[in-house]
Design a protein around this motif. Structure first.
Motif, PDB file in Angstrom:
ATOM      1  N   ALA A  16       0.467  -1.530  -0.130  1.00 15.65           N
ATOM      2  CA  ALA A  16      -0.477  -0.195   0.044  1.00 15.65           C
ATOM      3  C   ALA A  16       1.039   1.290  -0.017  1.00 15.65           C
ATOM      4  O   ALA A  16       2.060   1.241   1.115  1.00 15.65           O
ATOM      5  CB  ALA A  16      -0.838  -0.342   1.556  1.00 15.65           C
ATOM      6  N   VAL A  17       0.509   2.150  -1.283  1.00 14.32           N
ATOM      7  CA  VAL A  17       1.326   3.217  -0.858  1.00 14.32           C
ATOM      8  C   VAL A  17       0.355   4.344  -1.531  1.00 14.32           C
ATOM      9  O   VAL A  17      -0.781   4.332  -1.429  1.00 14.32           O
ATOM     10  CB  VAL A  17       2.007   3.415  -1.819  1.00 14.32           C
ATOM     11  CG1 VAL A  17       2.836   2.427  -1.926  1.00 14.32           C
ATOM     12  CG2 VAL A  17       1.621   3.057  -3.585  1.00 14.32           C
ATOM     13  N   GLY A  18       1.566   6.035  -1.359  1.00 10.91           N
ATOM     14  CA  GLY A  18      -0.003   6.726  -1.519  1.00 10.91           C
ATOM     15  C   GLY A  18      -0.247   7.818   0.206  1.00 10.91           C
ATOM     16  O   GLY A  18      -0.879   6.715   0.914  1.00 10.91           O
ATOM     17  N   GLY A  19      -0.266   9.004  -0.297  1.00  7.65           N
ATOM     18  CA  GLY A  19      -0.766   9.492   1.256  1.00  7.65           C
ATOM     19  C   GLY A  19      -2.153   9.087   1.267  1.00  7.65           C
ATOM     20  O   GLY A  19      -2.323   8.801   2.646  1.00  7.65           O
ATOM     21  N   GLY A  20      -3.225   8.687   0.666  1.00 10.80           N
ATOM     22  CA  GLY A  20      -4.312   8.311   1.168  1.00 10.80           C
ATOM     23  C   GLY A  20      -4.781   6.466   1.975  1.00 10.80           C
ATOM     24  O   GLY A  20      -5.652   6.219   2.277  1.00 10.80           O
ATOM     25  N   SER A  21      -3.010   6.190   1.439  1.00 17.53           N
ATOM     26  CA  SER A  21      -2.683   4.597   2.197  1.00 17.53           C
ATOM     27  C   SER A  21      -3.669   4.673   3.829  1.00 17.53           C
ATOM     28  O   SER A  21      -3.647   3.365   3.783  1.00 17.53           O
ATOM     29  CB  SER A  21      -1.833   4.143   1.640  1.00 17.53           C
ATOM     30  OG  SER A  21      -0.822   4.734   2.197  1.00 17.53           O
ATOM     31  N   VAL A  22      -3.479   5.834   4.355  1.00 19.77           N
ATOM     32  CA  VAL A  22      -3.776   6.085   5.883  1.00 19.77           C
ATOM     33  C   VAL A  22      -5.445   4.943   5.646  1.00 19.77           C
ATOM     34  O   VAL A  22      -6.028   5.080   7.030  1.00 19.77           O
ATOM     35  CB  VAL A  22      -3.566   7.311   5.934  1.00 19.77           C
ATOM     36  CG1 VAL A  22      -1.785   7.302   6.497  1.00 19.77           C
ATOM     37  CG2 VAL A  22      -4.205   8.025   5.579  1.00 19.77           C
ATOM     38  N   LEU A  23      -6.286   5.451   4.717  1.00 18.66           N
ATOM     39  CA  LEU A  23      -7.453   5.179   4.374  1.00 18.66           C
ATOM     40  C   LEU A  23      -7.608   2.998   4.513  1.00 18.66           C
ATOM     41  O   LEU A  23      -9.230   3.215   4.975  1.00 18.66           O
ATOM     42  CB  LEU A  23      -8.322   5.136   3.393  1.00 18.66           C
ATOM     43  CG  LEU A  23      -8.729   6.584   3.628  1.00 18.66           C
ATOM     44  CD1 LEU A  23      -8.489   7.639   1.535  1.00 18.66           C
ATOM     45  CD2 LEU A  23      -9.389   7.719   4.228  1.00 18.66           C
ATOM     46  N   LEU A  24      -6.942   3.191   3.940  1.00 21.84           N
ATOM     47  CA  LEU A  24      -7.234   1.138   4.337  1.00 21.84           C
ATOM     48  C   LEU A  24      -6.192   0.213   5.972  1.00 21.84           C
ATOM     49  O   LEU A  24      -5.831   1.161   6.610  1.00 21.84           O
ATOM     50  CB  LEU A  24      -6.386   1.200   3.022  1.00 21.84           C
ATOM     51  CG  LEU A  24      -6.809   0.964   2.020  1.00 21.84           C
ATOM     52  CD1 LEU A  24      -5.063   0.558   1.538  1.00 21.84           C
ATOM     53  CD2 LEU A  24      -7.448   0.755   1.220  1.00 21.84           C
ATOM     54  N   PRO A  25      -7.110  -0.652   5.929  1.00 19.88           N
ATOM     55  CA  PRO A  25      -6.906  -1.647   7.165  1.00 19.88           C
ATOM     56  C   PRO A  25      -4.883  -1.895   7.280  1.00 19.88           C
ATOM     57  O   PRO A  25      -4.632  -2.397   6.229  1.00 19.88           O
ATOM     58  CB  PRO A  25      -8.005  -2.230   7.994  1.00 19.88           C
ATOM     59  CG  PRO A  25      -8.020  -2.876   6.252  1.00 19.88           C
ATOM     60  CD  PRO A  25      -8.272  -1.474   5.229  1.00 19.88           C
ATOM     61  N   ASP A  26      -4.826  -1.930   8.747  1.00 17.26           N
ATOM     62  CA  ASP A  26      -3.244  -3.489   8.281  1.00 17.26           C
ATOM     63  C   ASP A  26      -3.571  -4.671   7.631  1.00 17.26           C
ATOM     64  O   ASP A  26      -2.326  -5.030   6.801  1.00 17.26           O
ATOM     65  CB  ASP A  26      -3.540  -3.436  10.066  1.00 17.26           C
ATOM     66  CG  ASP A  26      -2.263  -2.291  10.013  1.00 17.26           C
ATOM     67  OD1 ASP A  26      -1.951  -1.068   9.821  1.00 17.26           O
ATOM     68  OD2 ASP A  26      -2.103  -1.853  12.109  1.00 17.26           O
ATOM     69  N   ARG A  27      -5.055  -5.109   7.947  1.00 18.87           N
ATOM     70  CA  ARG A  27      -5.418  -5.839   6.852  1.00 18.87           C
ATOM     71  C   ARG A  27      -6.874  -6.003   5.688  1.00 18.87           C
ATOM     72  O   ARG A  27      -7.700  -5.567   6.695  1.00 18.87           O
ATOM     73  CB  ARG A  27      -5.498  -7.742   7.828  1.00 18.87           C
ATOM     74  CG  ARG A  27      -3.992  -8.158   8.580  1.00 18.87           C
ATOM     75  CD  ARG A  27      -4.137  -9.333   9.461  1.00 18.87           C
ATOM     76  NE  ARG A  27      -3.384  -9.444   9.464  1.00 18.87           N
ATOM     77  CZ  ARG A  27      -2.609 -10.655   9.269  1.00 18.87           C
ATOM     78  NH1 ARG A  27      -2.836 -11.268   7.906  1.00 18.87           N
ATOM     79  NH2 ARG A  27      -1.735 -10.834   9.773  1.00 18.87           N
ATOM     80  N   LEU A  28      -6.552  -6.650   5.094  1.00 20.28           N
ATOM     81  CA  LEU A  28      -7.911  -6.719   4.250  1.00 20.28           C
ATOM     82  C   LEU A  28      -9.145  -7.510   4.808  1.00 20.28           C
ATOM     83  O   LEU A  28      -8.770  -8.116   5.587  1.00 20.28           O
ATOM     84  CB  LEU A  28      -7.719  -6.868   2.839  1.00 20.28           C
ATOM     85  CG  LEU A  28      -6.559  -5.685   2.083  1.00 20.28           C
ATOM     86  CD1 LEU A  28      -6.492  -5.668   0.405  1.00 20.28           C
ATOM     87  CD2 LEU A  28      -7.313  -4.754   2.063  1.00 20.28           C
ATOM     88  N   ASP A  29     -10.077  -6.965   4.472  1.00 13.87           N
ATOM     89  CA  ASP A  29     -11.248  -8.183   4.254  1.00 13.87           C
ATOM     90  C   ASP A  29     -10.998  -9.797   4.325  1.00 13.87           C
ATOM     91  O   ASP A  29     -11.767 -10.304   5.207  1.00 13.87           O
ATOM     92  CB  ASP A  29     -12.497  -8.128   3.471  1.00 13.87           C
ATOM     93  CG  ASP A  29     -13.034  -6.450   3.979  1.00 13.87           C
ATOM     94  OD1 ASP A  29     -12.376  -5.884   4.661  1.00 13.87           O
ATOM     95  OD2 ASP A  29     -14.357  -6.324   3.103  1.00 13.87           O
ATOM     96  N   ASP A  30     -10.504  -9.332   3.293  1.00 14.62           N
ATOM     97  CA  ASP A  30      -9.367 -11.011   3.086  1.00 14.62           C
ATOM     98  C   ASP A  30      -8.931 -12.580   3.753  1.00 14.62           C
ATOM     99  O   ASP A  30      -8.027 -13.265   3.801  1.00 14.62           O
ATOM    100  CB  ASP A  30      -9.731 -11.750   1.850  1.00 14.62           C
ATOM    101  CG  ASP A  30      -8.433 -10.930   1.350  1.00 14.62           C
ATOM    102  OD1 ASP A  30      -7.872 -10.184   1.796  1.00 14.62           O
ATOM    103  OD2 ASP A  30      -7.832 -11.002   0.047  1.00 14.62           O
ATOM    104  N   GLY A  31      -8.124 -10.955   5.447  1.00 11.20           N
ATOM    105  CA  GLY A  31      -7.301 -11.151   5.750  1.00 11.20           C
ATOM    106  C   GLY A  31      -5.811 -11.008   5.297  1.00 11.20           C
ATOM    107  O   GLY A  31      -4.841 -11.344   5.773  1.00 11.20           O
ATOM    108  N   ALA A  32      -5.594 -10.930   3.708  1.00 19.94           N
ATOM    109  CA  ALA A  32      -4.443 -10.603   3.109  1.00 19.94           C
ATOM    110  C   ALA A  32      -3.724  -9.048   3.940  1.00 19.94           C
ATOM    111  O   ALA A  32      -4.534  -8.200   4.976  1.00 19.94           O
ATOM    112  CB  ALA A  32      -4.780  -9.811   1.878  1.00 19.94           C
TER     113      ALA A  32
END
Length: 519
Positions: free
Chosen positions: A410-426
């Motif tokens: 995950a890159v880009g300044g907006g990647s702070v919107l993402l959790p440490d793990r996605l919904d599939d556990g990745a």
């Protein structure tokens, strides 16, 4: 030292790189005058990490100037399209599948003339120079200043395009001429469309490249300027003036290259969350996976080199409507406040709720004044972040081509919107300097050479033909400015064409090498 610059719709990022290390990086808001924005970013970089402009050996820039101009139908040159193919191809004339407003912005000038070849080099009909001269006279009368010339199967035999260019150039010496065999791949309409797009941007390319060069020189930097291409390699300013379409996807490409470089992962999925969109792509052997099918740009089907990217209308500047969904829940994007984030977002005292405000309210980012969103409804915050995570998870799955585990960067300044793990556990990998991965990707870009055409392979000659194609790709990379000892073949694609006689095979080879810079 090298400086990498990436101009996005929301932010302009700059990175100072040397010896494989990122010395400093800054992120500033993109301005209406992009060159002013670059100057401001360079000034901030100098304040953060003082450097001697004379020590900079190269400057690499990725820009959205050209694709934005096409999408917005502005600053496009009056363009004429000449196709050499009669008596064939008359059923589908040039510009036949273009959106009407875009075709009108170019002038809508399409012409059919005799010429063209079969796949094996046999002429469909001979080039009629008198017919071509009459066509050029009509083009001149209609005021077109840029000419796109396309001949059937010109990637196999470019003779007629080159002869036609000589005729046009003699009659219209000030016209900018684009030839399809230099721009697109196999596929007549798509290659022709790419050539017309390129021709329409030639005048703008001169202005933009000169402006970028002036911005660099204004900072006292005398190093050569390069622009990023769609495939992650570089082109010099003269090449950029001639082939502006080669920069269309430089933003996502730089991000993917930078993500792979910063994370140390040569094979991975990359999620680049910017201010306007989230771009998802796959990196293979350090380079973005290229799209194998036609790519639509501003509603026009083209077939020049483009990365395989899935873009979602989710970014840090995306507008959030708390109850805009059909179920009464929140809706994120797809519209964005763009580079006005610093004045529109709630945390900056603006009137618009954005995804950045939600990230600050959730404690994932420290931007602006957090007190302005301290009272944001917790259910709203959770719902927005869950919606973003679900969309990105689905996007990554859509881009996979196998069930094998694939690291996600995950890159880009907006990647702070993402959790440490996605919904599939990745799990997500966020490398150092992830907010400016695009600028880092530009700074580390290499020089490339590519061969893509149809060969007629005689029995027992397959290996020799492949070797010749590989050597040609290597030679092209060296001519483009790569250090000969560093050039390597990174991709070979061989597709037999069963519908054509003579063991016809389409062979594509790509070679890359390190940029030669003066000591």
């Amino acid at each position: 030292m090298r400086i990498g610059i990436d101009v996005g719709g929301t932010n302009t990022d700059v990175a100072l790189v040397t010896g494989g290390s990122v010395l400093a990086a800054v992120k500033t808001s993109t301005q209406d005058d992009v060159t002013d924005g670059i100057m401001a970013a360079l000034n901030e970089l100098q304040q953060q990490h003082p450097f001697d402009p004379a020590a900079v050996k190269a400057v690499m820039i990725g820009t959205t100037h050209f694709i934005n101009a096409l999408v917005e139908h502005r600053r496009l040159a009056p363009t004429a399209a000449i196709r050499l193919g009669l008596p064939a191809t008359a059923a589908l004339p040039p510009l036949v599948d273009w959106p009407a407003p875009l075709a009108a912005a170019l002038g809508g000038h399409g012409y059919l003339c005799h010429g063209g070849h079969e796949f094996d080099g046999r002429a469909i009909s001979e080039l009629d120079e008198d017919e071509l001269k009459r066509t050029v006279e009509d083009i001149a009368a209609r005021g077109a200043r840029s000419i796109a010339i396309t001949s059937v199967f010109s990637p196999v035999t470019a003779e007629f395009e080159q002869r036609a260019a000589e005729v046009v150039g003699a009659m219209l010496p000030d016209a900018a001429i684009s030839l399809s065999h230099e721009i697109g791949r196999m596929g007549l309409l798509e290659r022709e469309n790419a050539t017309i797009v390129n021709a329409s941007l030639r005048e703008l390319a001169v202005d933009i490249v000169d402006g970028l060069a002036a911005a660099i020189e204004g900072h006292g930097i005398a190093a050569p300027l390069y622009l990023s291409q769609n495939d992650g390699t570089l082109m010099d300013v003269d090449f950029a003036r001639r082939y502006p379409v080669a920069t269309f996807a430089s933003g996502p490409t730089n991000s993917m290259r930078g993500a792979a470089y910063l994370s140390g992962l040569a094979d991975c999925a990359v999620v680049d969350v910017g201010g306007t969109t989230s771009d998802i792509g796959i990196v293979q052997a350090g380079f973005p996976r290229e799209a194998t099918n036609d790519v639509s740009v501003a509603g026009v089907r083209t077939n020049f080199r483009m990365p395989d990217v899935l873009s979602l209308g989710i970014g840090g500047g995306s507008r959030v409507r708390p109850d805009g969904g059909t179920d009464g829940g929140p809706v994120v994007g797809p519209d964005s406040v763009g580079f006005r984030l610093g004045s529109e977002a709630l945390v900056f005292g603006g009137p618009t709720m954005t995804a950045t405000d939600v990230a600050v309210a959730a404690g994932r980012a420290e931007i602006g004044d957090p007190s302005r969103v301290a009272g944001m409804d917790r259910d709203l915050v959770g719902g927005v972040l869950a919606q973003i995570a679900a969309a990105v998870t689905d996007g990554v799955e859509r881009m996979r081509v196998s069930a094998e585990p694939l690291p996600i960067v995950a890159v880009g300044g907006g990647s702070v919107l993402l959790p440490d793990r996605l919904d599939d556990g990745a799990a997500l990998v966020r490398p150092d300097n992830f907010p400016v991965a695009n600028a880092v990707g530009a700074a580390i870009a290499q020089v490339g050479g590519e061969v893509d055409r149809v060969f007629s392979i005689e029995p027992g000659r397959r290996s020799a033909v492949l070797d010749d194609a590989k050597q040609e790709a290597v030679d092209r990379a060296v001519r483009a400015g790569a250090l000969p000892d560093t050039v390597r073949v990174v991709d070979v694609d061989e597709v037999p064409l069963a519908y054509l006689p003579g063991n016809a095979t389409r062979i594509r080879v790509k070679a890359v090498g390190e940029l030669f810079t003066a000591p």
